[in-house]
Scaffold this motif. Sequence first.
Motif: not given
Length: 280
Positions: A25-26, A19, A15, A42, A12, A40, A31, A23
């Motif tokens: 993923g947030h 990121c 990221r 991450y 986390s 990226c 992802v 993104c």
Amino acid sequence: MPGNILRGALGSVLRSIACVPECPGHAGRDVRECERRTECAYARIFEPAAFLSGPRGIKPSGLANWPRPFVLRAAHLDSQTIGPGQSFWFDVNVFETRYPVVEYFERAFRELAAEGLGPGRGRADLLSTELLGPVSIPLEADWTATHRIRVAFRTPTELKYDVESAMKPEFGILFARARDRVSTLRSLYGGGPLEIDFVSLGERASVMRMVDCQVRHLATRRRSSRTGQSHGIGGFVGWAEYEGELSEFLPILQAARWTGVGRHCVWGNGELRVERVDHL
């Protein structure tokens, strides 16, 4: 457990550093949907399948998840309490050789330490980062006559055989898992897969004899802060001795010292040491 603590929040924090705000993923989505995943850090470090394959990409044969390009080494901190003003250290072995990622590890651990580590969320300052590499392990066969070795399993090691976990580290199983891990990491992050005859090498490894084995099993579990699920990360620790014409297998086993072998290597599991034994 120290590796679990360090690994737990690393994703986390990494990221948040690497990121872009948009993104997926947030928002808890895959992802691999991110259009900038190939740029990226991450994705490169923490979700390599997303970085390398994309939404419809293929995965290496037999791999449900691609191995991350690093392992943590923090077993010496197990059961330790770090008091105010005291210092501590840990190692990170990084296998990504094509892209500069060390800076992101340093930034992530600096932020992670400031936010707090461990059950009491003790805060710390990252004082220094020491680069000890690169380390290069020649993988050509070492034909120095070697007829007996001892392998020490320094952290819990779980070796899969078919779909079961092996109760003892028979040499054929140990070597196969080390060979596959080293080859996969080299294929994804280095110079490509090992150019060896996997089948015949595995057959020769399977006839090496385990002549002594002193291992015990440790049951350890971790709980994912992301999913809330709990799963085992235990395995056996101790040592085993093997006899036979072992020379050609030593380079892979020496490389496995750095990569780990078996499951949950990122947390620090599967750490081993290999030494020649001359009391024949």
